[in-house]
Design a protein around this motif. Structure first.
Motif, PDB file in Angstrom:
ATOM      1  N   PRO B  59       0.816  -1.219   0.000  1.00 46.48           N
ATOM      2  CA  PRO B  59       0.000   0.000   0.000  1.00 46.48           C
ATOM      3  C   PRO B  59       0.850   1.269   0.000  1.00 46.48           C
ATOM      4  CG  PRO B  59      -0.426  -1.344   1.979  1.00 46.48           C
ATOM      5  CD  PRO B  59       0.516  -2.112   1.137  1.00 46.48           C
ATOM      6  N   LYS B  60       2.097   1.155   0.382  1.00 44.60           N
ATOM      7  CA  LYS B  60       2.984   2.334   0.366  1.00 44.60           C
ATOM      8  C   LYS B  60       3.458   2.616  -1.061  1.00 44.60           C
ATOM      9  CE  LYS B  60       5.134   5.431   2.947  1.00 44.60           C
ATOM     10  NZ  LYS B  60       6.582   5.425   2.954  1.00 44.60           N
ATOM     11  N   GLN B  61       3.181   1.708  -1.997  1.00 47.89           N
ATOM     12  CA  GLN B  61       3.496   1.907  -3.420  1.00 47.89           C
ATOM     13  C   GLN B  61       4.987   2.165  -3.662  1.00 47.89           C
ATOM     14  OE1 GLN B  61       0.599   5.104  -3.905  1.00 47.89           O
ATOM     15  NE2 GLN B  61      -0.863   3.684  -4.819  1.00 47.89           N
ATOM     16  N   LEU B  72       5.453 -11.774   2.545  1.00 44.30           N
ATOM     17  CA  LEU B  72       5.836 -10.543   1.840  1.00 44.30           C
ATOM     18  C   LEU B  72       6.448  -9.583   2.853  1.00 44.30           C
ATOM     19  CD1 LEU B  72       2.758  -9.542  -0.361  1.00 44.30           C
ATOM     20  CD2 LEU B  72       5.024 -10.131  -1.220  1.00 44.30           C
ATOM     21  N   PHE B  73       7.631  -9.070   2.517  1.00 43.52           N
ATOM     22  CA  PHE B  73       8.259  -8.076   3.389  1.00 43.52           C
ATOM     23  C   PHE B  73       8.562  -6.811   2.596  1.00 43.52           C
ATOM     24  CE2 PHE B  73       9.617 -12.215   5.153  1.00 43.52           C
ATOM     25  CZ  PHE B  73       9.126 -12.098   6.444  1.00 43.52           C
ATOM     26  N   THR B  74       8.360  -5.656   3.235  1.00 46.37           N
ATOM     27  CA  THR B  74       8.741  -4.381   2.631  1.00 46.37           C
ATOM     28  C   THR B  74       9.796  -3.720   3.519  1.00 46.37           C
ATOM     29  OG1 THR B  74       7.033  -3.158   3.842  1.00 46.37           O
ATOM     30  CG2 THR B  74       6.426  -4.050   1.677  1.00 46.37           C
ATOM     31  N   GLN B  75      10.319  -2.608   3.049  1.00 40.48           N
ATOM     32  CA  GLN B  75      11.286  -1.796   3.819  1.00 40.48           C
ATOM     33  C   GLN B  75      12.662  -2.486   3.892  1.00 40.48           C
ATOM     34  OE1 GLN B  75      10.698   1.314   5.126  1.00 40.48           O
ATOM     35  NE2 GLN B  75       8.608   1.337   4.369  1.00 40.48           N
ATOM     36  N   ILE B  77      15.542  -2.091   5.569  1.00 43.90           N
ATOM     37  CA  ILE B  77      16.194  -2.507   6.829  1.00 43.90           C
ATOM     38  C   ILE B  77      15.542  -3.758   7.419  1.00 43.90           C
ATOM     39  CG2 ILE B  77      16.670  -1.851   9.240  1.00 43.90           C
ATOM     40  CD1 ILE B  77      17.532   0.884   8.243  1.00 43.90           C
ATOM     41  N   PRO B  78      14.212  -3.776   7.605  1.00 47.05           N
ATOM     42  CA  PRO B  78      13.596  -5.019   8.092  1.00 47.05           C
ATOM     43  C   PRO B  78      13.898  -6.238   7.210  1.00 47.05           C
ATOM     44  CG  PRO B  78      12.053  -3.208   8.271  1.00 47.05           C
ATOM     45  CD  PRO B  78      13.244  -2.662   7.547  1.00 47.05           C
ATOM     46  N   GLU B  81      17.565  -7.272   7.940  1.00 42.67           N
ATOM     47  CA  GLU B  81      17.646  -7.877   9.279  1.00 42.67           C
ATOM     48  C   GLU B  81      17.043  -9.293   9.258  1.00 42.67           C
ATOM     49  OE1 GLU B  81      18.482  -6.441  12.507  1.00 42.67           O
ATOM     50  OE2 GLU B  81      18.548  -4.279  12.130  1.00 42.67           O
ATOM     51  N   TYR B  82      15.922  -9.451   8.552  1.00 42.82           N
ATOM     52  CA  TYR B  82      15.278 -10.765   8.469  1.00 42.82           C
ATOM     53  C   TYR B  82      16.195 -11.773   7.777  1.00 42.82           C
ATOM     54  CZ  TYR B  82      12.003 -14.467   7.210  1.00 42.82           C
ATOM     55  OH  TYR B  82      11.403 -15.694   7.056  1.00 42.82           O
ATOM     56  N   GLU B 109      20.618   3.942   9.206  1.00 40.22           N
ATOM     57  CA  GLU B 109      19.495   4.884   9.418  1.00 40.22           C
ATOM     58  C   GLU B 109      19.838   6.305   8.974  1.00 40.22           C
ATOM     59  OE1 GLU B 109      16.448   4.587   9.791  1.00 40.22           O
ATOM     60  OE2 GLU B 109      16.155   2.651  10.706  1.00 40.22           O
ATOM     61  N   ASN B 112      18.994   5.832   5.478  1.00 39.30           N
ATOM     62  CA  ASN B 112      17.625   5.377   5.221  1.00 39.30           C
ATOM     63  C   ASN B 112      16.553   6.402   5.578  1.00 39.30           C
ATOM     64  OD1 ASN B 112      15.746   3.123   4.604  1.00 39.30           O
ATOM     65  ND2 ASN B 112      15.214   3.321   6.770  1.00 39.30           N
ATOM     66  N   SER B 113      16.665   6.963   6.799  1.00 40.59           N
ATOM     67  CA  SER B 113      15.656   7.949   7.211  1.00 40.59           C
ATOM     68  C   SER B 113      16.203   9.367   7.143  1.00 40.59           C
ATOM     69  CB  SER B 113      15.157   7.643   8.627  1.00 40.59           C
ATOM     70  OG  SER B 113      16.210   7.736   9.563  1.00 40.59           O
TER      71      SER B 113
END
Lengths: 222, 222
Positions: B59-61, B72-75, B77-78, B81-82, B109, B112-113
């Protein structure tokens, strides 16, 4: 690394900073006593974060900074991960299951890198100056709704009593400050029922209440 | 959770997306074979990420999305890490020591941020439309330099051959794509000697080369 543990951790914080707030909740959930050092981001023209002394601590000129175990750490997610890895008492901020850990981190990042960079004081000042007040409102509503919408969607899959299942996790530490900020920016939160329900569960928990901006020593200064 | 492991992981990616690039490096370092699904962020007016089909996935497109172990994973960093938590073979993307882990995450970070949200296609389009080309340049230079300066400072403390010591870590997966983006935006990189030295060490490693935008199947399409 064997470091001599010294007295109290120190948190450089600003009462209204959502990133500082996340770390304050983590410290409370882990029952870590700390010294609060207020950094007034809006004082005078530039803000205390631009002082030479503070820039030496954090060249990014941002709160929070946590001094703990003889090290300085910046950035809320790395700080919270560090606290969870080194302090096994109190709430477990990341579950054991790697899929659930990933989901916690995704929710945290949706807010940390997906929303917060577009709503912080620095960027809003810039948008206001360059685009004017109306465009500032459009900007905030666009990015906050985009991020909150993605959070609401993932919660359909992960939610229990809290963001990920029935235990408090890192994701919850990001949700509560973000909802507060969204309300401050007059986002219509009625379209996010899951976020609202979980936020209501969380916001009156004592460790969250004590981390609230209005409970901070620098709140009264402005 | 016991999930049936199905065939190949799938990565939804765009060749030039720095966030996708980070995950491509991680998959290579872990020697994970995957199916590449190109999402053209710039195609037509809106971009393929706004399609109904893609929005259902995220949904974040945004890219990347990784489908692995039936989830399903997004982002980025997560996802990284996974992969590191569930795949112990190949490079260890986070060291064992909690302080070093925190430093890796801080560098990741900061990019990333701290940088990426200000340089992505979506925000640049907005800035261009509202503020014009000159202000767009100022915007990019302000945020990229602010972030790169903080990275250069922390590297003074953490650096070895790579960002954190002499082993490749998650921090390196963020550095290389960011340096590429900074050069594309004509940032003067000569003021960041540590970033340059470490980037030069990294960029010719095979797992990094194979993740480079120019090596992706969708590169030739534009």
């Amino acid at each position: 690394m064997n470091q001599i543990k010294i007295a109290k951790p120190i948190l450089w914080s600003y009462f209204q900073s959502t990133c500082s707030w996340r770390v304050r909740i983590a410290l409370n959930l882990k029952a870590i006593d700390y010294e609060y050092r207020a950094v007034d981001l809006l004082k005078n023209k530039g803000g205390e974060q631009f002082s030479k002394e503070f820039t030496n601590l954090n060249p990014k000129q941002e709160v929070p900074i946590l001094f703990i175990d003889n090290y300085l750490f910046t950035q809320s997610i790395p700080i919270i991960e560090y606290l969870d890895e080194t302090r096994r008492h109190g709430a477990r901020l990341l579950p054991d299951d790697p899929v659930k850990r990933a989901k916690c981190r995704i929710i945290a990042e949706l807010i940390n890198s997906g929303i917060q960079p577009y709503q912080n004081a620095n960027v809003i000042k810039k948008i206001n100056a360059e685009m004017g007040k109306d465009k500032r409102k459009d900007w905030l509503h666009f990015y906050l709704n985009k991020g909150l919408n993605a959070v609401e969607e993932i919660l359909k899959e992960t939610k229990g009593r809290y963001c990920v299942g029935d235990e408090i996790t890192m994701a919850d530490l990001f949700l509560v400050p973000q909802v507060f900020a969204a309300k401050r920016y007059k986002i219509d939160m009625s379209i996010y029922p899951l976020i609202n329900t979980i936020n209501s569960e969380l916001e009156n928990i004592d460790d969250f209440l004590r981390a609230h901006p209005y409970s901070q020593p620098d709140f009264l200064r402005i």
